[in-house]
Design a protein around this motif. Sequence first.
Motif, PDB file in Angstrom:
ATOM      1  N   UNK A 131       1.070   7.958  -9.406  1.00  0.00           N
ATOM      2  CA  UNK A 131       0.971   9.704  -9.353  1.00  0.00           C
ATOM      3  C   UNK A 131       0.715  10.268 -10.623  1.00  0.00           C
ATOM      4  N   UNK A 132       1.216   9.799 -11.619  1.00  0.00           N
ATOM      5  CA  UNK A 132       1.235  10.568 -12.728  1.00  0.00           C
ATOM      6  C   UNK A 132      -0.292   9.896 -13.754  1.00  0.00           C
ATOM      7  N   UNK A 133      -0.571   8.921 -13.167  1.00  0.00           N
ATOM      8  CA  UNK A 133      -1.981   8.206 -13.768  1.00  0.00           C
ATOM      9  C   UNK A 133      -3.094   8.879 -13.507  1.00  0.00           C
ATOM     10  N   UNK A 134      -2.902   9.729 -12.223  1.00  0.00           N
ATOM     11  CA  UNK A 134      -3.957  10.574 -12.086  1.00  0.00           C
ATOM     12  C   UNK A 134      -5.081   9.866 -10.761  1.00  0.00           C
ATOM     13  N   UNK A 135      -6.003  10.494 -10.200  1.00  0.00           N
ATOM     14  CA  UNK A 135      -6.904  10.084  -9.424  1.00  0.00           C
ATOM     15  C   UNK A 135      -8.008   9.200 -10.093  1.00  0.00           C
ATOM     16  N   UNK A 136      -8.565   8.228  -9.245  1.00  0.00           N
ATOM     17  CA  UNK A 136      -9.738   7.680  -9.622  1.00  0.00           C
ATOM     18  C   UNK A 136     -10.773   8.353  -9.924  1.00  0.00           C
ATOM     19  N   UNK A 137     -12.074   7.886 -10.529  1.00  0.00           N
ATOM     20  CA  UNK A 137     -13.151   8.540 -10.764  1.00  0.00           C
ATOM     21  C   UNK A 137     -13.572   9.079  -9.631  1.00  0.00           C
ATOM     22  N   UNK A 138     -13.694   8.105  -8.342  1.00  0.00           N
ATOM     23  CA  UNK A 138     -14.159   8.598  -7.069  1.00  0.00           C
ATOM     24  C   UNK A 138     -13.467   9.864  -6.349  1.00  0.00           C
ATOM     25  N   UNK A 139     -12.049   9.724  -6.546  1.00  0.00           N
ATOM     26  CA  UNK A 139     -11.423  10.806  -6.101  1.00  0.00           C
ATOM     27  C   UNK A 139     -11.334  11.916  -6.891  1.00  0.00           C
ATOM     28  N   UNK A 140     -11.460  11.824  -8.210  1.00  0.00           N
ATOM     29  CA  UNK A 140     -11.766  12.927  -9.163  1.00  0.00           C
ATOM     30  C   UNK A 140     -12.830  13.738  -8.710  1.00  0.00           C
ATOM     31  N   UNK A 141     -13.968  13.181  -8.202  1.00  0.00           N
ATOM     32  CA  UNK A 141     -15.229  13.657  -7.862  1.00  0.00           C
ATOM     33  C   UNK A 141     -15.170  14.405  -6.827  1.00  0.00           C
ATOM     34  N   UNK A 142     -13.829  14.445  -5.888  1.00  0.00           N
ATOM     35  CA  UNK A 142     -14.045  15.177  -4.768  1.00  0.00           C
ATOM     36  C   UNK A 142     -13.029  16.303  -4.857  1.00  0.00           C
ATOM     37  N   UNK A 143     -12.734  16.575  -6.192  1.00  0.00           N
ATOM     38  CA  UNK A 143     -11.839  17.591  -6.765  1.00  0.00           C
ATOM     39  C   UNK A 143     -10.306  17.287  -6.837  1.00  0.00           C
ATOM     40  N   UNK A 144      -9.955  16.146  -6.603  1.00  0.00           N
ATOM     41  CA  UNK A 144      -8.460  15.867  -6.732  1.00  0.00           C
ATOM     42  C   UNK A 144      -7.892  15.805  -8.137  1.00  0.00           C
ATOM     43  N   UNK A 145      -6.722  16.202  -8.430  1.00  0.00           N
ATOM     44  CA  UNK A 145      -6.132  16.201  -9.711  1.00  0.00           C
ATOM     45  C   UNK A 145      -4.559  16.000  -9.348  1.00  0.00           C
ATOM     46  N   UNK A 146      -3.786  15.531 -10.831  1.00  0.00           N
ATOM     47  CA  UNK A 146      -2.348  15.654 -10.649  1.00  0.00           C
ATOM     48  C   UNK A 146      -1.794  16.520 -11.688  1.00  0.00           C
ATOM     49  N   UNK A 182      -4.712   6.544  -0.972  1.00  0.00           N
ATOM     50  CA  UNK A 182      -3.605   5.535  -0.910  1.00  0.00           C
ATOM     51  C   UNK A 182      -4.291   4.582  -2.243  1.00  0.00           C
ATOM     52  N   UNK A 183      -2.947   3.596  -2.469  1.00  0.00           N
ATOM     53  CA  UNK A 183      -3.161   2.558  -3.592  1.00  0.00           C
ATOM     54  C   UNK A 183      -2.631   1.201  -3.043  1.00  0.00           C
ATOM     55  N   UNK A 184      -3.297   0.100  -3.180  1.00  0.00           N
ATOM     56  CA  UNK A 184      -2.824  -1.261  -2.826  1.00  0.00           C
ATOM     57  C   UNK A 184      -2.471  -1.893  -4.162  1.00  0.00           C
ATOM     58  N   UNK A 185      -1.350  -2.301  -4.307  1.00  0.00           N
ATOM     59  CA  UNK A 185      -0.825  -2.858  -5.599  1.00  0.00           C
ATOM     60  C   UNK A 185      -0.003  -3.991  -5.179  1.00  0.00           C
ATOM     61  N   UNK A 186       0.280  -5.032  -6.338  1.00  0.00           N
ATOM     62  CA  UNK A 186       0.769  -6.242  -6.039  1.00  0.00           C
ATOM     63  C   UNK A 186       2.584  -5.895  -5.601  1.00  0.00           C
ATOM     64  N   UNK A 187       3.087  -6.652  -4.794  1.00  0.00           N
ATOM     65  CA  UNK A 187       4.304  -6.220  -4.343  1.00  0.00           C
ATOM     66  C   UNK A 187       5.289  -6.056  -5.481  1.00  0.00           C
ATOM     67  N   UNK A 188       6.336  -5.141  -5.083  1.00  0.00           N
ATOM     68  CA  UNK A 188       7.497  -4.880  -6.120  1.00  0.00           C
ATOM     69  C   UNK A 188       8.643  -4.272  -5.326  1.00  0.00           C
ATOM     70  N   UNK A 189       9.832  -4.444  -5.896  1.00  0.00           N
ATOM     71  CA  UNK A 189      11.030  -4.125  -5.129  1.00  0.00           C
ATOM     72  C   UNK A 189      11.061  -2.392  -5.633  1.00  0.00           C
ATOM     73  N   UNK A 210       0.726  -1.150  -0.124  1.00  0.00           N
ATOM     74  CA  UNK A 210       0.108  -0.123  -0.053  1.00  0.00           C
ATOM     75  C   UNK A 210       0.898   1.320   0.198  1.00  0.00           C
ATOM     76  N   UNK A 211       0.726   2.241  -0.864  1.00  0.00           N
ATOM     77  CA  UNK A 211       1.519   3.488  -1.080  1.00  0.00           C
ATOM     78  C   UNK A 211       0.631   4.517  -0.859  1.00  0.00           C
ATOM     79  N   UNK A 212       1.195   5.555  -0.584  1.00  0.00           N
ATOM     80  CA  UNK A 212       0.620   6.854  -0.343  1.00  0.00           C
ATOM     81  C   UNK A 212       0.805   7.462  -1.432  1.00  0.00           C
ATOM     82  N   UNK A 213      -0.260   8.452  -2.158  1.00  0.00           N
ATOM     83  CA  UNK A 213      -0.105   9.166  -3.125  1.00  0.00           C
ATOM     84  C   UNK A 213      -0.584  10.808  -2.837  1.00  0.00           C
TER      85      UNK A 213
END
Length: 303
Positions: free
Chosen positions: A117-132, A100-107, A85-88
Motif C-alpha cells: 500500500x505504501x509502495x503506491x500504484x503501478x504505472x498503469x494504475x497511476x494512469x487511471x488517477x490512483x494515488x496512495x 489487487x496484487x499477487x505476491x509470494x505466500x507469506x504468513x 492475492x491481496x486487495x489494496x
Amino acid sequence: MSGRDGSRAAGVALVAALVLSGCGTPRSGVLGAAPTAPPPATSPPAVAPATTSPAASAPPTPRVTTTPPPPTPAITGTRRPEPVTIELWYVRSGRLVPTRRTRPATVATSGLALSELSAGPTPAEAATGMVTLLPAGVEVTRIVDGVATLGPVPSADDPADRRRLREAQVVWTLTQFPTVRRVRFPGGAPVGRADYPGLLAPIVVIGPSVGERVTAPLTVGGTADAFEATVSVRVLDEAGRQVAAAFGTASCGSGCRGDYRVVVTWRTNREQHGTIEVYEVSARDGTRINTVAVPVLLAPHGG
C-alpha cells in the motif's frame, strides 16, 4: 618191509582214520556243539511307536512378539507454496478505489499489505488517477482479539481530510483479512469500515483489476449504490468499439450499497488492449453516469 617203510604206513593209516572220523556225528565237549554255519543276523528289538498327537510330536513353535515399525514420515515435496492475492485500497479523486496484487505466500499478510500500500500504484494504475497517501514504514505491532494495532504514522500533521483518507486506506486494506475486524491508530480507539462513510464511489469494481489479462466469459464484481440496484457493463476493444454489453442487479440499491456480479462475454481473434466499463444508467435521461473504466488485456476467444 623195513622199519622206515613201516613207520610211513602207520602215519598214513592214522591220517585216514582222522579223516573218516570227521564225517560222522559232530563232536561235543565242554565248549558246546561246534557251529556248522554262520549265525543268522540279528536285528535290534522293535520299539512300538508312541501314540501321540501330531501337535504333541512337533516341536513347540516359539512365540514371537513383534513391535510395529515407526510411522513413515511424510515426504515433503519441493513444490513452492501457492502465491497470495491481496486487495489494496488507493485514492482517486478523493474516493477509495481497490486494486489487487499477487505476491509470494507469506504468513505476515498484514505487513505485506501495508508495504504494498505504501509502495503506491503501478504505472498503469497511476494512469487511471490512483494515488496512495500512506508513507513507508507503517507497521502492525500486534493483532489481538481482531484489533490490529499500528505503530507511529509519519506525517501525522496532515490536514484532517487527508488523514481521514489515509486511515481509511489502511482500515479497508487490513480488514480484508479474517483476523482483523478493526484497526487502532496511535492514541486512538479501534475503528472499522463503518467509521469512514461516504468515502466509496457509487460504483466500486473489485475485479477485474487494472492491467489484468481477462478471458470470456468474464465475471465483473464489486459493490454499488445505483438506481433500482441496476449495474451495467460493457467491453470496449482497443479502438474503443463496444464488443459486448450486459447488466445485473446489486443486492441493494437506491440509497443502500449492495454486492453485484455481472457476467459478460465477447469474441476477438487476437489479444489486444481493451476496457471494461461499469456504470449506472441515469434515471433522468438514460445516459451513462458514475462510470468506472478498467483498462485490461482482452484475450482471444478460447485463450
